[in-house]
Enzyme design. Structure first.
Site, PDB file in Angstrom:
ATOM      1  N   ASP A  96     -19.711  30.261 -28.123  1.00 54.76           N
ATOM      2  CA  ASP A  96     -21.070  30.127 -27.492  1.00 54.76           C
ATOM      3  C   ASP A  96     -21.996  29.115 -28.386  1.00 54.76           C
ATOM      4  O   ASP A  96     -22.331  29.288 -29.352  1.00 54.76           O
ATOM      5  CB  ASP A  96     -21.754  31.314 -27.229  1.00 54.76           C
ATOM      6  CG  ASP A  96     -22.847  31.118 -26.090  1.00 54.76           C
ATOM      7  OD1 ASP A  96     -23.205  30.199 -25.718  1.00 54.76           O
ATOM      8  OD2 ASP A  96     -23.130  32.345 -25.348  1.00 54.76           O
ATOM      9  N   HIS A 322     -25.018  38.869 -21.086  1.00 53.68           N
ATOM     10  CA  HIS A 322     -25.900  39.308 -21.889  1.00 53.68           C
ATOM     11  C   HIS A 322     -27.448  39.229 -21.209  1.00 53.68           C
ATOM     12  O   HIS A 322     -28.383  39.601 -21.761  1.00 53.68           O
ATOM     13  CB  HIS A 322     -25.727  38.675 -23.116  1.00 53.68           C
ATOM     14  CG  HIS A 322     -25.992  37.233 -22.833  1.00 53.68           C
ATOM     15  ND1 HIS A 322     -24.973  36.431 -22.555  1.00 53.68           N
ATOM     16  CD2 HIS A 322     -26.907  36.315 -23.497  1.00 53.68           C
ATOM     17  CE1 HIS A 322     -25.379  35.085 -22.697  1.00 53.68           C
ATOM     18  NE2 HIS A 322     -26.646  35.062 -23.069  1.00 53.68           N
TER      19      HIS A 322
END
Length: 549
Positions: A96, A322
């Site tokens: 990420d 998330h």
């Protein structure tokens, strides 16, 4: 690993995945310890949210060093071990990358504050208005104005997120070169995928007041965004056809995504869009309580499926990550029909055209956190907006009710591995509370159970590889106006797949516009499901049917 069209990606939030040293924080070794579990699930890529050096003001999305592992997550040796062990199991790591902004603790920003002109131009600085107000009225996505004043320069720097997350100046070619170097660094470590955080915000347009909103129209899908992505592609991951990429697209347009993820655009493999996850917002306002708009949900899902397919562009398809509440709490049922609704929601996503993403715990039906006190929350966005809601005169209970539905912390409670204390996540005190339902909802109770949510996800992952119609088929909505059913058809090389789902806890009837008798039931959430043109669908009943040529 497979072509990204037949693959499934599993997202890991390392901080909440597994803690192996008892400090209450998950780390890279925790991921390595559970690779066999992930292999058994059948996924192909593991997307790990940021584990780089960070002050953790935004749970790692405020990066202070792109090339170093934050000690709380382990060491570079730990990462390299994870990479080796994942490769042995045919699992690719997807990192990420947060390139819209850095932490204000990053060396670049510290040098900028020290007055180094080279590094000052790595960020976006503007003078305030003559009346002493910030340069524009743009709002931070975490609340408040998006500009932070620095007295020594008598200037403001832009931060679209927290004030400790300073936006990078992508118009500076040196910034683009630095970013490419970071990507190449991790490619050399064997990384097989990249997820680019809010990547469509990197090219800013005019810096002026927004009389129509919060400023996003001036920095979303900006004037040079496609140029910058093509440059990054050509300089880095585009040189390795085995690497997959996905861009998180904030408030984007479908027309831009045709280019971001077009087969011949040479930008990204696929895109995340979030419009379908705003159907329980009021406009763009998240911090309210309104019922989910089912017809709007179908319209958005269907229009993106059809539009992206028509332009040979590829979607990432998902419910959870998330930043999103748990889907079984959001659109399903935590109670009587917990298992049926979780399986139904899985069918809807995994049979779509696009690469499906599973967020940790989704495959076992984890639910929202159920926190009742502000001290239980950790998310900066939630804490900020609780205060904003209170300042507007809302009662504390009403504000808690909103956080209970929309807070990002709903996704961040620890993974529930077994029924032991703290769900098997840690032997210490977890950094955020474990959902008390871990004694009932946990991985150990589901792996190997043929009727479990885990096994259902396992089957969906396998079916995508076995049946080309799921990975490659076209898309057509069926009866989009039905008040309770979400149904669609996929076709490829003579095969036809139907996905038919009752989205509600009440029985309903649905008649297919074409005969379904003779179809094979590939998968259902009721053991005695059968194909019929006129269906009496039970609560949350979902069928995946196949007609072979």
């Amino acid at each position: 690993m497979c072509d990204f069209r037949t693959s499934t990606v599993y997202q890991i939030y390392p901080k909440s995945f597994l803690d192996t040293n008892g400090d209450g924080l998950g780390e890279l070794r925790g991921v390595t310890a559970k690779l066999d579990y992930l292999k058994e699930l059948g996924v192909d890529y593991l997307w790990l949210t940021p584990f780089f050096v960070s002050p953790q003001n935004d749970n790692g999305y405020d990066v202070a060093d792109y090339r170093q592992i934050d000690p709380r997550y382990g060491t570079m040796d730990d990462f390299e071990e994870l990479s080796r062990e994942a490769e042995k199991r045919g699992l690719g790591l997807m990192l990420d990358m947060v390139f819209n902004h850095t932490s204000t603790e990053h060396e670049w920003f510290r040098k900028a504050l020290a007055g180094d002109p080279k590094y000052k131009d790595y960020y976006i600085w503007k003078k305030g208005k003559p009346n002493g107000e910030p340069p524009t009225n743009w709002e931070s996505k975490f609340g408040g104005n998006a500009w932070e004043y620095v007295p020594q320069f008598d200037e403001y720097y832009l931060h679209l997120f927290d004030k400790t997350q300073a936006d990078l100046n992508w118009d500076n070619p040196e910034v683009r070169s630095e970013v490419a170097d970071v990507v190449r660094f991790w490619m050399a470590k064997g990384v097989k995928g990249f997820r680019f955080d809010v990547i469509n915000l990197i090219s800013k347009g005019a810096f002026e007041d927004d009389s129509q909103g919060d400023g996003r129209r001036f920095y979303t899908d900006g004037p040079r965004i496609h140029q910058y992505l093509r440059e990054l592609n050509e300089a880095t991951f585009g040189q390795d056809p085995g690497i997959i990429t996905v861009g998180e697209m904030s408030s984007t347009s479908m027309e831009n995504c045709f280019r971001y993820a077009g087969a011949e655009s040479h930008e990204l493999s696929m895109v995340f869009s979030f419009h379908h996850l705003k159907v329980d917002f009021m406009g763009n306002e998240k911090w309210v309580l309104v019922p989910a708009d089912f017809h709007k949900l179908k319209d958005i899902l269907f229009s993106w499926q059809q539009g992206m397919a028509a332009h040979d562009a590829w979607n990432a398809v998902f419910w959870c990550n998330h930043d999103q509440p748990r889907v079984v709490s959001r659109f399903g049922d935590e109670g009587t029909y917990w298992k049926q609704s979780a399986k139904m929601l899985a069918n809807v996503i995994h049979c779509l055209r696009g690469t499906p993403y599973i967020y940790q715990g989704e495959e076992i039906g984890m639910t929202n956190a159920g926190f009742t006190d502000l001290s239980q929350y950790r998310d900066v966005e939630s804490l900020n907006h609780f205060q904003i809601l209170r300042d507007k005169g809302m009662s504390a209970q009403s504000a808690y009710n909103i956080l209970n539905v929309h807070s990002r912390d709903n996704a961040r409670t620890p993974m529930q591995w077994d029924a032991s204390p703290n769900g098997g996540f840690t032997a210490g005190t977890p950094w955020i509370g474990v959902n008390p339902n871990y004694t009932r909802i946990n991985a150990q109770a589901q792996v190997g159970d043929p009727d479990s949510i885990f096994t259902h996800y396992q089957t969906l992952v396998r079916l995508r590889k076995e049946y080309g119609v799921i990975a490659c088929g076209d898309f057509e909505a069926l009866d989009p106006g039905h008040p309770a059913v979400l149904a669609y058809r996929r076709r490829w090389q003579g095969d036809t797949l139907y996905c038919i789902s009752n989205f509600y806890p009440k029985p309903c009837t649905w008649t297919c516009p074409e005969a379904l008798e003779g179809c094979q039931v590939l998968l259902s959430n009721y053991p005695d499901a059968r194909a019929s043109t006129a269906l009496e669908l039970r609560p949350y009943e979902s069928l995946v049917l196949l007609r072979r040529s």
